[in-house]
Design an enzyme around this catalytic site. Sequence first.
Site, PDB file in Angstrom:
ATOM      1  N   GLY A  33      22.673  16.370 -11.604  1.00 23.61           N
ATOM      2  CA  GLY A  33      22.613  15.920 -12.986  1.00 23.61           C
ATOM      3  C   GLY A  33      21.501  14.938 -13.276  1.00 23.61           C
ATOM      4  N   ASP A  54      17.826  18.699  -1.387  1.00 22.32           N
ATOM      5  CA  ASP A  54      19.248  18.853  -1.705  1.00 22.32           C
ATOM      6  C   ASP A  54      19.802  19.996  -0.859  1.00 22.32           C
ATOM      7  OD1 ASP A  54      21.789  19.571  -3.025  1.00 22.32           O
ATOM      8  OD2 ASP A  54      21.110  18.254  -4.633  1.00 22.32           O
ATOM      9  N   SER A  61      31.025  24.437 -12.305  1.00 19.61           N
ATOM     10  CA  SER A  61      31.683  23.230 -12.799  1.00 19.61           C
ATOM     11  C   SER A  61      30.719  22.086 -13.064  1.00 19.61           C
ATOM     12  CB  SER A  61      32.753  22.771 -11.806  1.00 19.61           C
ATOM     13  OG  SER A  61      32.159  22.364 -10.586  1.00 19.61           O
ATOM     14  N   ASN A  62      29.492  22.213 -12.601  1.00 27.21           N
ATOM     15  CA  ASN A  62      28.514  21.139 -12.768  1.00 27.21           C
ATOM     16  C   ASN A  62      27.479  21.407 -13.863  1.00 27.21           C
ATOM     17  OD1 ASN A  62      29.572  19.539 -10.652  1.00 27.21           O
ATOM     18  ND2 ASN A  62      28.461  20.750  -9.140  1.00 27.21           N
ATOM     19  N   LEU A  63      27.518  22.595 -14.447  1.00 27.94           N
ATOM     20  CA  LEU A  63      26.461  22.973 -15.379  1.00 27.94           C
ATOM     21  C   LEU A  63      26.463  22.145 -16.662  1.00 27.94           C
ATOM     22  CD1 LEU A  63      26.291  26.877 -15.106  1.00 27.94           C
ATOM     23  CD2 LEU A  63      24.990  25.139 -13.868  1.00 27.94           C
ATOM     24  N   ARG A  65      26.289  19.106 -16.934  1.00 27.36           N
ATOM     25  CA  ARG A  65      25.347  17.991 -16.790  1.00 27.36           C
ATOM     26  C   ARG A  65      24.122  18.368 -15.967  1.00 27.36           C
ATOM     27  NH1 ARG A  65      29.194  17.278 -12.937  1.00 27.36           N
ATOM     28  NH2 ARG A  65      28.622  16.428 -10.896  1.00 27.36           N
ATOM     29  N   LYS A  78      20.295  24.540  -4.834  1.00 25.36           N
ATOM     30  CA  LYS A  78      19.782  23.728  -5.932  1.00 25.36           C
ATOM     31  C   LYS A  78      18.297  23.413  -5.762  1.00 25.36           C
ATOM     32  CE  LYS A  78      24.055  21.249  -7.093  1.00 25.36           C
ATOM     33  NZ  LYS A  78      24.699  19.909  -7.114  1.00 25.36           N
ATOM     34  N   ASP A 122      23.423  10.382  -6.183  1.00 23.39           N
ATOM     35  CA  ASP A 122      24.696   9.816  -6.629  1.00 23.39           C
ATOM     36  C   ASP A 122      25.710   9.847  -5.492  1.00 23.39           C
ATOM     37  OD1 ASP A 122      25.997   8.418  -8.546  1.00 23.39           O
ATOM     38  OD2 ASP A 122      26.634  10.128  -9.739  1.00 23.39           O
ATOM     39  N   CYS A 177      32.577  11.696  -9.884  1.00 22.97           N
ATOM     40  CA  CYS A 177      32.497  12.559 -11.062  1.00 22.97           C
ATOM     41  C   CYS A 177      33.586  13.629 -11.020  1.00 22.97           C
ATOM     42  CB  CYS A 177      31.118  13.209 -11.148  1.00 22.97           C
ATOM     43  SG  CYS A 177      29.789  12.039 -11.530  1.00 22.97           S
TER      44      CYS A 177
END
Length: 321
Positions: A33, A54, A61-63, A65, A78, A122, A177
């Site tokens: 994000g 990464d 579920s992360n799209l 952000r 990613k 994060d 998150c």
Amino acid sequence: MSRYARQTILPEVGAEGQARLSAAHVLVVGAGGLAAPVLPLLAGAGVGRITVMDGDTVDLSNLHRQTLFTQADCGRPKADVAAERCRSLNSEIDVGALKQALTNLNAPNMVAQADVILDCADSYAASYILSDTCLAQGKPLISASVLGLSGYVGGFCGGAPSLRAVFPDAPDSGASCATAGVLGPVVGTIGAMQAQMALNLILGISPSPLGQMVQYDARTLRTSTFRFDNAPEPNSCFRFVSASQLSTKDQIVELRDEAEAAIPAHPNAQRVSPENLRVIDPKQGKRLALCCATGLRAWRAAEQIQPDWPGEIVLVAASTS
């Protein structure tokens, strides 16, 4: 018209500043994000070399952000997708993808190659590993974190105090998150600030972002900022190490139960719940290694144990090992 005409017209940029951007190498750790605004903004500005690191894959579920990705990208690495997006935005720059998680083993080499390091992971372990490495090498680190409706971004090391100087103790909250939630625009706002700090640093815009913290509250739409140029470094700290660095010479404790981790971080680990730390007895001459998923539970356990522990305590975050 030149690709960069709208920014080179700024007195803070000009031809000299654009040349600085073109010569810069930025390491971006984490392609989620925070990196969603960071990467296209750096690529669009003409940062000459960007390395994206990464080890995760795109998840639906992360799209909300991680707006650098689309539904069609789900399941793909990613780092690969993020690098592709940057290249499609600016074919004049060099963008590399590293499909691996950051660890204390690979961090020194990665940091040494870059001019500016951006912590977009994060992750507690990644943030402190990067801070320790950047402090040792004198490299600037722009680190950010977001949770719920708030977040922060700051400039550390490179002549300024480290992340540990500002946050020497384990965070009070163990929320993430995934457990506490997060809104996409909050992450986007913090990520854009992170990119701006990186550009300010490369361009030499005063005052320097190193030694500065910006906090953002999306609920009230307010920001606050302070400088920490004179914050003292802690006298001692718990180091993050990789599971691969543990051996029979260590006393290894796995803080996750079998339901969370059927396979412990190390075969020689003793399972102990964070609520039952008193059962851990020091073995003569052995280093204590505390293992959990993110490193946070291990850090908190270490803070409880340290006053009565005779030797060194290290932390293992299984998710980054």
